[in-house]
Motif scaffolding. Structure first.
Motif, PDB file in Angstrom:
ATOM      1  N   UNK A  17       0.956  -1.263   0.140  1.00  0.00           N
ATOM      2  CA  UNK A  17       0.095   0.063   0.000  1.00  0.00           C
ATOM      3  C   UNK A  17       1.065   1.183   0.033  1.00  0.00           C
ATOM      4  N   UNK A  18       0.365   2.343  -0.438  1.00  0.00           N
ATOM      5  CA  UNK A  18       1.225   3.510  -0.624  1.00  0.00           C
ATOM      6  C   UNK A  18       1.647   4.161   0.517  1.00  0.00           C
ATOM      7  N   UNK A  19       1.026   3.914   1.574  1.00  0.00           N
ATOM      8  CA  UNK A  19       1.404   4.514   3.170  1.00  0.00           C
ATOM      9  C   UNK A  19       2.742   3.653   3.438  1.00  0.00           C
ATOM     10  N   UNK A  20       2.519   2.031   3.373  1.00  0.00           N
ATOM     11  CA  UNK A  20       3.789   1.466   3.561  1.00  0.00           C
ATOM     12  C   UNK A  20       4.998   2.047   2.550  1.00  0.00           C
ATOM     13  N   UNK A  21       4.775   2.220   1.289  1.00  0.00           N
ATOM     14  CA  UNK A  21       5.755   2.535   0.303  1.00  0.00           C
ATOM     15  C   UNK A  21       6.395   4.052   1.018  1.00  0.00           C
ATOM     16  N   UNK A  43       9.994   2.562  -5.171  1.00  0.00           N
ATOM     17  CA  UNK A  43       9.331   1.591  -4.499  1.00  0.00           C
ATOM     18  C   UNK A  43       8.124   1.214  -5.343  1.00  0.00           C
ATOM     19  N   UNK A  44       8.029  -0.185  -5.572  1.00  0.00           N
ATOM     20  CA  UNK A  44       7.204  -0.726  -6.662  1.00  0.00           C
ATOM     21  C   UNK A  44       6.088  -1.716  -5.840  1.00  0.00           C
ATOM     22  N   UNK A  45       5.137  -1.927  -6.324  1.00  0.00           N
ATOM     23  CA  UNK A  45       4.105  -2.885  -5.694  1.00  0.00           C
ATOM     24  C   UNK A  45       4.516  -4.424  -6.300  1.00  0.00           C
ATOM     25  N   UNK A  46       3.789  -5.322  -5.828  1.00  0.00           N
ATOM     26  CA  UNK A  46       4.003  -6.751  -6.262  1.00  0.00           C
ATOM     27  C   UNK A  46       3.885  -7.068  -7.749  1.00  0.00           C
ATOM     28  N   UNK A  47       3.247  -6.125  -8.426  1.00  0.00           N
ATOM     29  CA  UNK A  47       3.174  -6.339  -9.933  1.00  0.00           C
ATOM     30  C   UNK A  47       4.136  -5.325 -10.624  1.00  0.00           C
ATOM     31  N   UNK A  48       5.043  -5.134 -10.071  1.00  0.00           N
ATOM     32  CA  UNK A  48       6.245  -4.199 -10.472  1.00  0.00           C
ATOM     33  C   UNK A  48       5.687  -2.691 -10.982  1.00  0.00           C
ATOM     34  N   UNK A  49       4.635  -2.374 -10.614  1.00  0.00           N
ATOM     35  CA  UNK A  49       4.151  -0.983 -10.784  1.00  0.00           C
ATOM     36  C   UNK A  49       4.631  -0.078  -9.953  1.00  0.00           C
ATOM     37  N   UNK A 117       5.255 -12.889   1.990  1.00  0.00           N
ATOM     38  CA  UNK A 117       5.119 -12.851   0.620  1.00  0.00           C
ATOM     39  C   UNK A 117       5.591 -11.544  -0.030  1.00  0.00           C
ATOM     40  N   UNK A 118       5.880 -11.703  -1.321  1.00  0.00           N
ATOM     41  CA  UNK A 118       6.342 -10.386  -1.967  1.00  0.00           C
ATOM     42  C   UNK A 118       5.235  -9.484  -2.216  1.00  0.00           C
ATOM     43  N   UNK A 119       5.214  -8.387  -1.559  1.00  0.00           N
ATOM     44  CA  UNK A 119       4.529  -7.309  -1.710  1.00  0.00           C
ATOM     45  C   UNK A 119       4.727  -6.098  -2.449  1.00  0.00           C
ATOM     46  N   UNK A 120       6.239  -6.082  -2.760  1.00  0.00           N
ATOM     47  CA  UNK A 120       6.741  -4.988  -3.661  1.00  0.00           C
ATOM     48  C   UNK A 120       8.343  -5.015  -3.469  1.00  0.00           C
ATOM     49  N   UNK A 121       8.827  -4.136  -4.021  1.00  0.00           N
ATOM     50  CA  UNK A 121      10.399  -3.986  -4.101  1.00  0.00           C
ATOM     51  C   UNK A 121      10.864  -2.585  -3.789  1.00  0.00           C
ATOM     52  N   UNK A 122      12.000  -2.462  -3.322  1.00  0.00           N
ATOM     53  CA  UNK A 122      12.676  -1.233  -3.073  1.00  0.00           C
ATOM     54  C   UNK A 122      13.975  -1.347  -4.019  1.00  0.00           C
ATOM     55  N   UNK A 123      14.041  -0.251  -4.839  1.00  0.00           N
ATOM     56  CA  UNK A 123      15.253  -0.080  -5.746  1.00  0.00           C
ATOM     57  C   UNK A 123      16.189   1.484  -5.128  1.00  0.00           C
ATOM     58  N   UNK A 124      17.283   1.313  -4.972  1.00  0.00           N
ATOM     59  CA  UNK A 124      18.047   2.563  -4.474  1.00  0.00           C
ATOM     60  C   UNK A 124      19.386   2.672  -5.491  1.00  0.00           C
ATOM     61  N   UNK A 125      19.581   4.009  -6.017  1.00  0.00           N
ATOM     62  CA  UNK A 125      20.501   4.094  -6.950  1.00  0.00           C
ATOM     63  C   UNK A 125      21.185   5.515  -6.602  1.00  0.00           C
ATOM     64  N   UNK A 126      22.353   5.868  -6.446  1.00  0.00           N
ATOM     65  CA  UNK A 126      23.142   7.252  -6.405  1.00  0.00           C
ATOM     66  C   UNK A 126      24.581   7.276  -5.974  1.00  0.00           C
TER      67      UNK A 126
END
Length: 152
Positions: A17-21, A43-49, A117-126
């Motif tokens: 959910x957005x609040x968790x993101x 931050x993406x959800x479990x559908x990579x969105x 279960x996979x609910x989403x993902x985080x990606x960090x770059x910099x």
């Protein structure tokens, strides 16, 4: 036996959910800011969105797409992007990974789990990929901590 392998794989779950993101991104930003690291956090959800994309002041523009690709890779393959970075480091047949256009083989992407279960993902770059990974881990830890809070 094939069914046993499927049962042992981390499953996809309901989307983050957005609040968790927002909580994940805030924790990641706080960690990066304390170290003076300008980062881009996706931050993406479990559908990579995409749920949230956050570029800190002075974060390099090239990191925008990279952070999103790291988050998408972590969800699509249900594993940290460091797995692919490590495989490439071994060379040989692992170099075939470079032919795949749907993964980012750099550390800094993590699946976000809710109830196992996979609910989403985080990606960090910099920064350097090991620093990106530390920031991603700080973000993921915020989600884990939120899950431990008692329900009121």
């Amino acid at each position: 036996m094939a069914a046993d392998r499927v049962d042992s794989v981390v499953q996809y779950g309901p989307p983050l959910m957005l609040a968790d993101a927002k909580a994940v991104a805030q924790a990641a930003e706080d960690y990066a800011r304390e170290r003076g690291w300008p980062m881009v956090i996706a931050v993406v959800d479990s559908a990579c969105q995409l749920l949230l994309l956050h570029r800190m002041d002075q974060a390099q523009l090239g990191s925008i797409r990279v952070s999103l690709q790291k988050a998408e890779t972590a969800v699509a393959f249900r594993r940290p992007t460091a797995v692919f970075q490590d495989a490439l480091g071994q060379g040989g047949s692992h170099l075939r990974l470079l032919a795949m256009d749907n993964l980012m083989p750099l550390e800094g992407g993590l699946p976000l789990l809710c109830n196992g279960a996979v609910a989403g993902g985080i990606g960090v770059s910099g920064m350097q990929s090991d620093q990106d990974a530390l920031v991603a881990l700080a973000g993921a830890a915020a989600l884990t901590a939120a899950q431990r809070q008692p329900v009121r």
